[in-house]
Each structure stands twice: as structure tokens, then as C-alpha cells.
Design a protein around this motif. Sequence first.
Motif, PDB file in Angstrom:
ATOM      1  N   TYR A 291     -11.703  -1.583 -11.582  1.00  0.00           N
ATOM      2  CA  TYR A 291     -10.655  -2.379 -12.215  1.00  0.00           C
ATOM      3  C   TYR A 291      -9.447  -1.514 -12.575  1.00  0.00           C
ATOM      4  N   ALA A 292      -9.700  -0.327 -13.108  1.00  0.00           N
ATOM      5  CA  ALA A 292      -8.605   0.566 -13.482  1.00  0.00           C
ATOM      6  C   ALA A 292      -7.786   0.984 -12.263  1.00  0.00           C
ATOM      7  N   ILE A 293      -8.468   1.278 -11.159  1.00  0.00           N
ATOM      8  CA  ILE A 293      -7.759   1.680  -9.937  1.00  0.00           C
ATOM      9  C   ILE A 293      -6.913   0.537  -9.396  1.00  0.00           C
ATOM     10  N   LEU A 294      -7.479  -0.674  -9.362  1.00  0.00           N
ATOM     11  CA  LEU A 294      -6.731  -1.833  -8.883  1.00  0.00           C
ATOM     12  C   LEU A 294      -5.540  -2.136  -9.779  1.00  0.00           C
ATOM     13  N   TYR A 295      -5.725  -1.974 -11.088  1.00  0.00           N
ATOM     14  CA  TYR A 295      -4.634  -2.223 -12.030  1.00  0.00           C
ATOM     15  C   TYR A 295      -3.495  -1.225 -11.809  1.00  0.00           C
ATOM     16  N   LEU A 296      -3.836   0.051 -11.619  1.00  0.00           N
ATOM     17  CA  LEU A 296      -2.807   1.065 -11.398  1.00  0.00           C
ATOM     18  C   LEU A 296      -2.068   0.822 -10.077  1.00  0.00           C
ATOM     19  N   ILE A 297      -2.817   0.392  -9.047  1.00  0.00           N
ATOM     20  CA  ILE A 297      -2.161   0.086  -7.774  1.00  0.00           C
ATOM     21  C   ILE A 297      -1.193  -1.080  -7.940  1.00  0.00           C
ATOM     22  N   PHE A 298      -1.631  -2.127  -8.634  1.00  0.00           N
ATOM     23  CA  PHE A 298      -0.766  -3.284  -8.873  1.00  0.00           C
ATOM     24  C   PHE A 298       0.469  -2.903  -9.684  1.00  0.00           C
ATOM     25  N   LEU A 299       0.294  -1.974 -10.638  1.00  0.00           N
ATOM     26  CA  LEU A 299       1.387  -1.604 -11.528  1.00  0.00           C
ATOM     27  C   LEU A 299       2.419  -0.716 -10.840  1.00  0.00           C
ATOM     28  N   TYR A 300       1.948   0.218 -10.013  1.00  0.00           N
ATOM     29  CA  TYR A 300       2.847   1.229  -9.476  1.00  0.00           C
ATOM     30  C   TYR A 300       3.189   1.045  -7.998  1.00  0.00           C
ATOM     31  N   ALA A 301       2.576   0.083  -7.334  1.00  0.00           N
ATOM     32  CA  ALA A 301       2.900  -0.138  -5.923  1.00  0.00           C
ATOM     33  C   ALA A 301       4.374  -0.478  -5.705  1.00  0.00           C
ATOM     34  N   PRO A 302       4.986  -1.360  -6.531  1.00  0.00           N
ATOM     35  CA  PRO A 302       6.424  -1.626  -6.326  1.00  0.00           C
ATOM     36  C   PRO A 302       7.289  -0.386  -6.468  1.00  0.00           C
ATOM     37  N   ILE A 303       6.911   0.509  -7.394  1.00  0.00           N
ATOM     38  CA  ILE A 303       7.686   1.738  -7.557  1.00  0.00           C
ATOM     39  C   ILE A 303       7.507   2.646  -6.348  1.00  0.00           C
ATOM     40  N   ALA A 304       6.297   2.678  -5.807  1.00  0.00           N
ATOM     41  CA  ALA A 304       6.033   3.514  -4.636  1.00  0.00           C
ATOM     42  C   ALA A 304       6.803   3.032  -3.418  1.00  0.00           C
ATOM     43  N   LEU A 305       7.128   1.734  -3.364  1.00  0.00           N
ATOM     44  CA  LEU A 305       7.866   1.194  -2.223  1.00  0.00           C
ATOM     45  C   LEU A 305       9.344   1.587  -2.256  1.00  0.00           C
ATOM     46  N   LEU A 306       9.863   1.963  -3.423  1.00  0.00           N
ATOM     47  CA  LEU A 306      11.281   2.326  -3.534  1.00  0.00           C
ATOM     48  C   LEU A 306      11.664   3.447  -2.566  1.00  0.00           C
ATOM     49  N   PRO A 307      11.011   4.620  -2.638  1.00  0.00           N
ATOM     50  CA  PRO A 307      11.430   5.682  -1.706  1.00  0.00           C
ATOM     51  C   PRO A 307      11.160   5.345  -0.244  1.00  0.00           C
ATOM     52  N   ILE A 308      10.154   4.513   0.014  1.00  0.00           N
ATOM     53  CA  ILE A 308       9.868   4.143   1.411  1.00  0.00           C
ATOM     54  C   ILE A 308      11.048   3.404   2.021  1.00  0.00           C
ATOM     55  N   PHE A 309      11.562   2.390   1.311  1.00  0.00           N
ATOM     56  CA  PHE A 309      12.681   1.615   1.851  1.00  0.00           C
ATOM     57  C   PHE A 309      14.014   2.341   1.659  1.00  0.00           C
TER      58      PHE A 309
END
Length: 266
Positions: free
Chosen positions: A7-25
Motif C-alpha cells: 500500500y505504501a509503495i502504491l501510494y508513493l507511486i500515485f503521489l509522485y508519478a505526476p512529478i516524475a512525468l515533468l522532466p520526461i515531457f
Amino acid sequence: MKSLRTYAILYLIFLYAPIALLPIFAFNDATIIAFPLTGFTTQWFTELPQIPALIDSVKNSLYIAVITAILSTLLGICAARAAAKYSFRFKRPIMGFIMVPLVLPEIIVAVSLLVILLQLGLSLGAWTVIMGHVLICTPFCIAILNSAFQNLDPAMEEAAIDLGETPWSTFRLVTLPLVSPAIISALLISFTISLDEFIIAFFLTGTEPTLPVYLWSQLRFPARIPVVMALGTILVAGSILLLILAEMMRRRGLRRAGLQDKGGFL
């Protein structure tokens, strides 16, 4: 225990995935924010200095953030010092009232400040944003500084006074150096909060928008979105560096005081 870890891993992915997409795009060679990626480019970063309105908003945000950090930290020092050293009537209710902006929705604070400032006949601008940011940043500074002042050994100040120092020189030469890591941490945290804050700035900025308000206005233009992504990447990186520095100063202060680190920002 395994389910909690998942649950903690999924929560962190949900929380920080949008931020991780910033440098990609931000490094994607396309004006459309979508997969698949078309290629690597630094074009959007090189375009940032060529937008005068963007440069002005950055300067305005930096000016507001620096003044907010200084004023919030000074007010935080005064409040935390008074709460840690002195006893007075209604101490707990007063400190609780000061900390109320931590739990109030920012939209309520922003609308209330807008109504009050307009009723007073004040024009909206950088200083109205500073007043709003000081209101929400001061409780964070107090929370950081309060523990530092409470962990001070009163015997050190008493020894300095016994050796002939005045209360002011004791505070300046003994107390402030001991709490300096917390002061620096409070400055960095309040600077970061002010630089990134949007809602209060949106209502109180007037004709000189801050950087978050400017970025919001650019989202209406699809061709500008990659540039916004590039700038967002820089802001996220800068915010992370400031938070890491603030946490390092906090832990340094704990080690100096001989206390165990029981958690913090990181």
C-alpha cells in the motif's frame, strides 16, 4: 506487514508519478503532451530566458519569497522564544490561534484577505501577496523554531548573564548561534512555500503575477505547455534541493543539541 508495504509503495507511486512525468515531457521533442515520445531535446529550456513576462514573474516571485521568508522567520523567532521562555495568561489559546492558518483552507484565507484589503482601500500588488504569505508561513516557522528554543539549556543563558552580558547580548551571542540551524531551516521552508504558493497569490497579486500565477495563465495555450513543463522541472528540482538543505540543517541542530532524530521532513 507485506500488504502495508504494498500500500505504501502504491501510494508513493500515485503521489509522485505526476512529478516524475515533468522532466520526461520537458525533454520531449513535441508540443503535444502524450506518449509515445518523439525524441530528446533541450529546446524548451533554451526558450525560457527569451520570454520577458516569464522573467518578470520569476523576479516578482523571488522578491516576494525572500521578503516573506525574512518576515515569517523573524515573527517565528519572537513567537517561539516567548512560548518557550515565558508564561503568560492565555498562552495556549494564543499560540493555538497563531497556528490556525495551518489547518484553514487557503481559498478561505485568500478570499478573506481580498475582502479585507479591498475594504481598506489598498491596491493589490507584491506587498499584499507578501502579507498573505507571511500569514501562512509564520506557523511553519514557529513549529520549526519552537522545538529549538524549548531544547535550549537555560543554564547557558544564565551563565552568560552572570558573566556580565545583557539580556540582548546573551540572546545575540549565545541563544541565536545555538538555534541558527533551525532559523536557516525556517527561512528555507518559508521561502519554498512562498515561491510555490498559488491560491493566495492568484487572488492578491494584482497586475504583477507571481510565477505560479503566470504558469497557470499559460496553460490556456497548448504550444506553451512544453515550456511550462521545462520550468516546472527546474522548480521541482530547486524545491527538492531547498527541502534537503533545510532537513540537513534541522538534523545538524539536533546533533548539536545532543538529541535523537525522531523524524522530520525527509
